[in-house]
Every structure is written in structure tokens, then in C-alpha cells.
Design a protein around this motif. Structure first.
Motif, PDB file in Angstrom:
ATOM      1  N   ILE A 241       0.012  -6.621  -7.902  1.00  0.00           N
ATOM      2  CA  ILE A 241       0.079  -7.816  -7.045  1.00  0.00           C
ATOM      3  C   ILE A 241      -0.044  -7.429  -5.582  1.00  0.00           C
ATOM      4  O   ILE A 241      -0.728  -8.103  -4.796  1.00  0.00           O
ATOM      5  CB  ILE A 241       1.388  -8.575  -7.317  1.00  0.00           C
ATOM      6  N   SER A 242       0.591  -6.311  -5.213  1.00  0.00           N
ATOM      7  CA  SER A 242       0.481  -5.835  -3.828  1.00  0.00           C
ATOM      8  C   SER A 242      -0.962  -5.461  -3.488  1.00  0.00           C
ATOM      9  O   SER A 242      -1.458  -5.773  -2.399  1.00  0.00           O
ATOM     10  CB  SER A 242       1.400  -4.630  -3.624  1.00  0.00           C
ATOM     11  N   SER A 244      -3.613  -6.732  -4.889  1.00  0.00           N
ATOM     12  CA  SER A 244      -4.359  -7.991  -4.797  1.00  0.00           C
ATOM     13  C   SER A 244      -4.177  -8.633  -3.427  1.00  0.00           C
ATOM     14  O   SER A 244      -5.130  -9.175  -2.843  1.00  0.00           O
ATOM     15  CB  SER A 244      -3.900  -8.957  -5.887  1.00  0.00           C
ATOM     16  N   ARG A 245      -2.961  -8.567  -2.895  1.00  0.00           N
ATOM     17  CA  ARG A 245      -2.733  -9.100  -1.548  1.00  0.00           C
ATOM     18  C   ARG A 245      -3.527  -8.307  -0.515  1.00  0.00           C
ATOM     19  O   ARG A 245      -4.060  -8.880   0.447  1.00  0.00           O
ATOM     20  CB  ARG A 245      -1.240  -9.054  -1.215  1.00  0.00           C
ATOM     21  N   LEU A 246      -3.592  -6.981  -0.698  1.00  0.00           N
ATOM     22  CA  LEU A 246      -4.368  -6.145   0.215  1.00  0.00           C
ATOM     23  C   LEU A 246      -5.840  -6.548   0.182  1.00  0.00           C
ATOM     24  O   LEU A 246      -6.486  -6.680   1.230  1.00  0.00           O
ATOM     25  CB  LEU A 246      -4.214  -4.674  -0.171  1.00  0.00           C
ATOM     26  N   ILE A 247      -6.389  -6.746  -1.031  1.00  0.00           N
ATOM     27  CA  ILE A 247      -7.788  -7.157  -1.167  1.00  0.00           C
ATOM     28  C   ILE A 247      -8.023  -8.503  -0.486  1.00  0.00           C
ATOM     29  O   ILE A 247      -8.991  -8.686   0.253  1.00  0.00           O
ATOM     30  CB  ILE A 247      -8.180  -7.222  -2.653  1.00  0.00           C
ATOM     31  N   HIS A 248      -7.104  -9.447  -0.740  1.00  0.00           N
ATOM     32  CA  HIS A 248      -7.237 -10.784  -0.152  1.00  0.00           C
ATOM     33  C   HIS A 248      -7.192 -10.718   1.373  1.00  0.00           C
ATOM     34  O   HIS A 248      -8.034 -11.322   2.066  1.00  0.00           O
ATOM     35  CB  HIS A 248      -6.120 -11.675  -0.682  1.00  0.00           C
ATOM     36  N   THR A 249      -6.235  -9.978   1.918  1.00  0.00           N
ATOM     37  CA  THR A 249      -6.102  -9.881   3.372  1.00  0.00           C
ATOM     38  C   THR A 249      -7.327  -9.235   3.997  1.00  0.00           C
ATOM     39  O   THR A 249      -7.838  -9.696   5.029  1.00  0.00           O
ATOM     40  CB  THR A 249      -4.841  -9.068   3.727  1.00  0.00           C
ATOM     41  N   THR A 250      -7.827  -8.159   3.375  1.00  0.00           N
ATOM     42  CA  THR A 250      -8.984  -7.452   3.927  1.00  0.00           C
ATOM     43  C   THR A 250     -10.221  -8.327   3.925  1.00  0.00           C
ATOM     44  O   THR A 250     -10.933  -8.433   4.936  1.00  0.00           O
ATOM     45  CB  THR A 250      -9.249  -6.164   3.126  1.00  0.00           C
ATOM     46  N   PHE A 251     -10.483  -8.997   2.806  1.00  0.00           N
ATOM     47  CA  PHE A 251     -11.698  -9.798   2.696  1.00  0.00           C
ATOM     48  C   PHE A 251     -11.634 -11.023   3.604  1.00  0.00           C
ATOM     49  O   PHE A 251     -12.601 -11.320   4.317  1.00  0.00           O
ATOM     50  CB  PHE A 251     -11.915 -10.216   1.243  1.00  0.00           C
ATOM     51  N   THR A 252     -10.525 -11.762   3.562  1.00  0.00           N
ATOM     52  CA  THR A 252     -10.444 -12.966   4.391  1.00  0.00           C
ATOM     53  C   THR A 252     -10.467 -12.618   5.876  1.00  0.00           C
ATOM     54  O   THR A 252     -11.139 -13.290   6.665  1.00  0.00           O
ATOM     55  CB  THR A 252      -9.170 -13.756   4.070  1.00  0.00           C
ATOM     56  N   GLY A 253      -9.745 -11.555   6.239  1.00  0.00           N
ATOM     57  CA  GLY A 253      -9.728 -11.152   7.646  1.00  0.00           C
ATOM     58  C   GLY A 253     -11.096 -10.747   8.146  1.00  0.00           C
ATOM     59  O   GLY A 253     -11.511 -11.123   9.250  1.00  0.00           O
ATOM     60  N   PHE A 254     -11.841 -10.001   7.327  1.00  0.00           N
ATOM     61  CA  PHE A 254     -13.142  -9.502   7.769  1.00  0.00           C
ATOM     62  C   PHE A 254     -14.208 -10.591   7.718  1.00  0.00           C
ATOM     63  O   PHE A 254     -14.933 -10.812   8.692  1.00  0.00           O
ATOM     64  CB  PHE A 254     -13.565  -8.316   6.905  1.00  0.00           C
ATOM     65  N   ILE A 255     -14.319 -11.283   6.567  1.00  0.00           N
ATOM     66  CA  ILE A 255     -15.422 -12.234   6.383  1.00  0.00           C
ATOM     67  C   ILE A 255     -15.281 -13.431   7.330  1.00  0.00           C
ATOM     68  O   ILE A 255     -16.223 -13.790   8.040  1.00  0.00           O
ATOM     69  CB  ILE A 255     -15.494 -12.689   4.920  1.00  0.00           C
ATOM     70  N   ALA A 380      -8.352   2.005   1.159  1.00  0.00           N
ATOM     71  CA  ALA A 380      -6.918   1.717   1.300  1.00  0.00           C
ATOM     72  C   ALA A 380      -6.164   1.995   0.001  1.00  0.00           C
ATOM     73  O   ALA A 380      -5.043   2.547   0.015  1.00  0.00           O
ATOM     74  CB  ALA A 380      -6.708   0.272   1.734  1.00  0.00           C
ATOM     75  N   LEU A 381      -6.765   1.632  -1.149  1.00  0.00           N
ATOM     76  CA  LEU A 381      -6.101   1.867  -2.432  1.00  0.00           C
ATOM     77  C   LEU A 381      -5.971   3.365  -2.712  1.00  0.00           C
ATOM     78  O   LEU A 381      -4.934   3.828  -3.204  1.00  0.00           O
ATOM     79  CB  LEU A 381      -6.883   1.181  -3.553  1.00  0.00           C
ATOM     80  N   ILE A 382      -7.016   4.134  -2.417  1.00  0.00           N
ATOM     81  CA  ILE A 382      -6.943   5.587  -2.605  1.00  0.00           C
ATOM     82  C   ILE A 382      -5.891   6.191  -1.683  1.00  0.00           C
ATOM     83  O   ILE A 382      -5.137   7.088  -2.077  1.00  0.00           O
ATOM     84  CB  ILE A 382      -8.327   6.224  -2.373  1.00  0.00           C
ATOM     85  N   SER A 383      -5.824   5.693  -0.435  1.00  0.00           N
ATOM     86  CA  SER A 383      -4.812   6.191   0.505  1.00  0.00           C
ATOM     87  C   SER A 383      -3.404   5.890   0.006  1.00  0.00           C
ATOM     88  O   SER A 383      -2.501   6.743   0.087  1.00  0.00           O
ATOM     89  CB  SER A 383      -5.030   5.559   1.886  1.00  0.00           C
ATOM     90  N   ARG A 384      -3.210   4.671  -0.523  1.00  0.00           N
ATOM     91  CA  ARG A 384      -1.886   4.312  -1.045  1.00  0.00           C
ATOM     92  C   ARG A 384      -1.518   5.177  -2.244  1.00  0.00           C
ATOM     93  O   ARG A 384      -0.373   5.633  -2.373  1.00  0.00           O
ATOM     94  CB  ARG A 384      -1.862   2.842  -1.448  1.00  0.00           C
ATOM     95  N   LEU A 385      -2.476   5.426  -3.125  1.00  0.00           N
ATOM     96  CA  LEU A 385      -2.221   6.255  -4.293  1.00  0.00           C
ATOM     97  C   LEU A 385      -1.907   7.687  -3.874  1.00  0.00           C
ATOM     98  O   LEU A 385      -0.998   8.325  -4.416  1.00  0.00           O
ATOM     99  CB  LEU A 385      -3.446   6.221  -5.220  1.00  0.00           C
ATOM    100  N   THR A 386      -2.656   8.194  -2.886  1.00  0.00           N
ATOM    101  CA  THR A 386      -2.416   9.552  -2.387  1.00  0.00           C
ATOM    102  C   THR A 386      -1.023   9.665  -1.781  1.00  0.00           C
ATOM    103  O   THR A 386      -0.274  10.619  -2.065  1.00  0.00           O
ATOM    104  CB  THR A 386      -3.484   9.920  -1.347  1.00  0.00           C
ATOM    105  N   ASN A 387      -0.654   8.709  -0.944  1.00  0.00           N
ATOM    106  CA  ASN A 387       0.675   8.739  -0.322  1.00  0.00           C
ATOM    107  C   ASN A 387       1.785   8.607  -1.359  1.00  0.00           C
ATOM    108  O   ASN A 387       2.863   9.209  -1.205  1.00  0.00           O
ATOM    109  CB  ASN A 387       0.791   7.619   0.713  1.00  0.00           C
ATOM    110  N   HIS A 388       1.524   7.824  -2.424  1.00  0.00           N
ATOM    111  CA  HIS A 388       2.524   7.675  -3.486  1.00  0.00           C
ATOM    112  C   HIS A 388       2.831   9.022  -4.130  1.00  0.00           C
ATOM    113  O   HIS A 388       4.012   9.393  -4.317  1.00  0.00           O
ATOM    114  CB  HIS A 388       2.015   6.686  -4.532  1.00  0.00           C
TER     115      HIS A 388
END
Length: 463
Positions: A241-242, A244-255, A380-388
Motif C-alpha cells: 500500500i505504501s 502504491s501511494r508512492l506510485i500515485h504521488t510520483t505520477f500525479t505530481g509529475f504528469i 524509488a522502490l529499489i532504493s527503499r528495498l536497498t535501505n530496508h
């Protein structure tokens, strides 16, 4: 006596069957992948109206939210309406329906204005340019003749040779490609006309689907969360869910930001062209505004197309336009862009170029526009996974810590340049020249050491 397989045998059997199916699937994807792609393409074509509606509803959602939350709900509050314990009005559905109607009315008005006012002017400008091509040709020919009259024989010969080569290639293209395939060209044009009709039908279906999406968007989100918590562990569902929120924020903010930014640039370009009295201001402004949607390369593409059109008409206007657009790009890059977009992608310039080129090669024009937000989400997802996983190993997550790191041993960092860091090739290798001179120096040092030892031995003998 009946055979009853034990638990291990059943497990190994299921594992073998799944492995065989996976191998068959991999084989089919590798050697029969074109069938899969054609099937996916057919499904997408059949669902184009639904996809159009989903995309349209997603894009229009911020507009509807603004109308609903910032305008209509404020009006309801001033009228004395009360919210319930969940913070919602009793007339929530009525407010939503009014917001949808206003949103769709705005979209239809924009499309109608574009078709009624802008398209005819653009069409008229293109017709005038095509009609005046002979005059532009004479102007260019006259300019070339003037240049040739004031040039030396070597330059004249070079220009004539280049002109002959261009003429030969154009003539060969017309004779070998265009004329033999004229029937195919007519067929392609006819197919494109049918595609236009099909696109209009899909657009109508898309508007209907978009209304349902806007009306039930919270329900779609709720169903998605419900399924995530039903089929996954709580921590995994929370991460999904987190993300999905990242995807939504990135796409809406950019487009949405890019569309607003490009619209402002197009309007400013139109006003500037009117002030400078540049020919065909609306056509040039539309080209600059539309190409500005493409990240990084878009402004240069619009600038090149506009300059090329104006060079044929009036070289002085082309120079004025070029200077004006360069100034406009600086305003966009340093003031408008950062204010509207901010750091919505979090990507450096290198990764922006990489995303445009990579996804542009896969998806064409759509990849140029959507490649940056898609890659930003992946990054961003790869960065989050790496930091995890770094936190799981009790290691720091900031990138600067690892720049000068040679290796990590037992949780301790060893850095480059530290004499104690001797493992894993952590010492900087000498260049070929330094090795040559160092070897010579070592030989001289060794010889001096041997000579000194011999002198000491001789001194002891003398004693």
C-alpha cells in the motif's frame, strides 16, 4: 494393498510439476514470445476504451478533488450543513455528482475550444505554409545565389556538389519508394482514417468509464487494500500500500505538473510571438507547448521545429524566435519548473536522460513522456528495498558513507587510502608509467643496498 504416498513424495511431485511448468513457460516466452505479445496487443486494443477511461479518470481526479473539497464543500459549510462523526456531509453523493458534472463540463469545454478555435487556425497556418512553399523555395534559392556570387570557386564547387547529391537522393526516394508504393500509401491513409473513427468511439467509451471511475475511486482503493490484507502478511500488505501511494504521488505530481507547466509555456510563447510579430504565432506556440511535455529534450525539439519553419519564411523572425525561446526556457528551467514540479521525480539529469532514451525505444512517444515517472518509481522502490536490507544488517543508509569505503569487515568500515585497508584490492593500483619508474627506482635502491652491504662486509674484514 493400496499405495499411499507420504508427505515428502507429494511435496517432491508438486515441486517437479511446478518446475516443469516453469521451464515450459520460459521456453514458450523465449521462442514463442511474439505470440504472447500479439495476444497482449489484441487484448489491449479490445480494451482501449476501458484503458482510456481509466487514464482519463486518473488524470481528472485532482481537478474533481479540487472542485469538490475546495469549492463545493466550502459552499455547503457556509450554507450551514453539518458534518457527521466521520467528517462527511450527509449530501456527500450529491456533492460528488455535482463535482463530476462540473469536471466533465470543463473537459468538454476545453476540447470544444481546441477544436473550434485552435485547430482551424493551425490548419489555416499549415495550408498557408504549404501554399507558399514555392515562394519559400525561391527565397532560399535567391539567398543561395547571392551567397554563391560572393564566394570563391572552391566553395561554389562544394555547394554545387552537395546540392546535386541532395537532388539525386530526393529523386531516387520518390522514384524508388514513393511511386511504386502509392497504392500502399493510399491504403495506409484509409486505415488511419478508420483508426481516427475508432479512436473517437473509444474516447466516448472512455468518458463514460471515467465518470464511473471518478464516482467510485474510493471504493476501488478500499477493494485494493482489502485484497492486500487478505492475501499477504500485515507488514507486506503495508509495504504494498505504501508503494502504491508512492506510485500515485510520483505520477500525479509529475504528469499534472508537466501539463500545467507546458500550458503556461505555450501561452507565454503565444503572447511573445504576438509582441514580436512572429508569423503563425498560434502554430508555433502549440508546437512549443506540446513538445515541452517531453522532459529534457522537449524544449529543444520545439525550438528546432519552430526555427526550421520560420527560417523558410523569414530568417530574421527565426533569429528573434530563437533568442526568445532560449530566454523562455531559462525562465521555465529556473523559475516555473521548480515551482510547479519541485523534485517530483528525485532523479538526477543522467537518470532522466536514461529513462527517456530507454522507455522511448520501447514505447515511442508515450515512453518519452511517461518514461521519467515510471523509472522514478522503479528507482524509488529499489532504493527503499536497498535501505530496508541495509537497516536489517545494521548498516547506514546514506550514500556518502559508501563512496570512500574499501570494504566492510565484521561491521567495521575500512576506507580507501587507509594503509591498514589491505584486503579486496583496496589499494590503488599504480599506472603503467608509475610502475615503470617505480621498478627502475627499486632496482637502483636494491643495487645501492647491495653496494652498502658489501662495503660493510669489507670494513669488517679490514678490522
Amino acid at each position: 494393498m493400496k499405495f499411499r504416498p507420504d508427505k515428502d513424495q507429494i511435496t517432491w511431485s508438486i515441486t517437479g510439476i511446478i518446475t516443469a511448468l516453469v521451464v515450459m513457460l520460459i521456453y514458450y516466452v523465449i521462442f514463442k514470445g511474439n505470440h504472447i505479445l500479439s495476444g497482449i496487443h489484441s487484448v489491449i486494443n479490445g480494451m482501449e476504451g476501458i484503458v482510456t477511461g481509466l487514464v482519463l479518470g486518473y488524470i481528472l481526479s485532482p481537478i474533481m478533488n479540487f472542485i469538490e473539497q475546495k469549492i463545493l464543500e466550502k459552499i455547503w459549510e457556509k450554507a450551514g450543513a453539518k458534518r457527521d462523526e466521520y467528517g462527511e456531509f450527509r449530501q456527500k453523493q450529491l456533492i460528488r455528482n455535482i463535482a463530476i458534472v462540473i469536471t466533465m463540463a470543463i473537459v468538454i469545454f476545453v476540447i470544444w475550444s481546441f477544436l473550434y478555435y485552435i485547430i482551424p487556425q493551425i490548419y489555416q497556418s499549415i495550408r498557408e505554409i504549404i501554399r507558399n512553399i514555392p515562394m519559400y523555395y525561391r527565397n532560399v534559392d535567391l539567398a543561395i545565389n547571392r551567397f554563391m556570387e560572393s564566394s570563391d570557386p572552391v566553395t561554389i564547387s562544394t555547394v554545387n556538389s552537395i546540392a546535386d547529391q541532395i537532388y539525386i537522393r530526393i529523386n531516387n526516394f520518390i522514384q524508388e519508394t514513393v511511386l511504386p508504393n502509392i497504392s500502399q500509401i493510399i491504403t495506409i491513409v484509409s486505415m488511419q482514417a478508420l483508426n481516427v473513427i475508432n479512436s473517437l468511439i473509444n474516447l466516448i467509451v472512455g468518458f463514460i468509464v471515467a465518470v464511473y471511475v471518478l464516482n467510485s475511486k474510493e471504493g476501488f482503493c478500499g477493494k485494493g487494500k482489502k485484497m492486500a490484507y487478505a492475501f499477504f502478511r500485515e507488514d507486506i500488505a503495508n509495504e504494498l500500500i505504501s508503494s502504491s501511494r508512492l506510485i500515485h504521488t510520483t505520477f500525479t505530481g509529475f504528469i499534472t505538473g508537466k501539463i500545467v507547466d507546458s500550458a503556461i509555456i505555450g501561452i507565454l510563447c503565444y503572447i511573445g510571438c504576438l509582441i514580436l510579430k512572429i508569423p503563425y504565432p498560434l502554430l508555433i506556440a502549440v508546437i512549443v507547448g506540446v513538445t515541452n511535455i517531453i522532459p529534457f529534450f522537449g524544449p529543444y525539439i520545439g525550438e528546432a521545429i519552430g526555427t526550421l519553419i520560420l527560417v523558410l519564411i523569414n530568417p530574421w523572425s527565426a533569429l528573434e524566435f530563437l533568442i526568445f525561446v532560449v530566454i523562455l526556457q531559462q525562465i521555465d528551467g529556473n523559475i516555473l519548473g521548480p515551482k510547479i514540479l519541485g523534485n517530483s521525480t528525485g532523479l538526477s539529469s543522467f537518470w532522466v536522460i536514461f529513462a527517456i532514451m530507454f522507455f522511448g525505444s520501447l514505447w515511442g512517444f508515450v515512453g518519452w513522456i511517461l518514461g521519467v515517472p515510471v523509472f522514478a518509481v522503479i528507482y524509488a522502490l529499489i532504493s527503499r528495498l536497498t535501505n530496508h536490507y541495509l537497516c536489517k544488517h545494521n548498516l547506514p543508509t546514506d550514500e556518502d558513507t559508501y563512496i570512500d569505503t574499501a570494504y566492510i569487515e565484521d561491521g567495521s568500515f575500512h576506507y580507501l587510502g587507509d594503509p591498514s585497508s589491505t584486503k579486496y584490492r583496496s589499494q590503488k593500483a599504480a599506472s603503467s608509467w608509475s610502475r615503470i619508474f617505480r621498478s627502475k627506482h627499486k632496482e637502483e635502491h636494491k643495487k645501492a643496498h647491495i653496494d652498502k652491504a658489501s662495503d660493510n662486509d669489507q670494513a669488517k674484514k679490514d678490522e
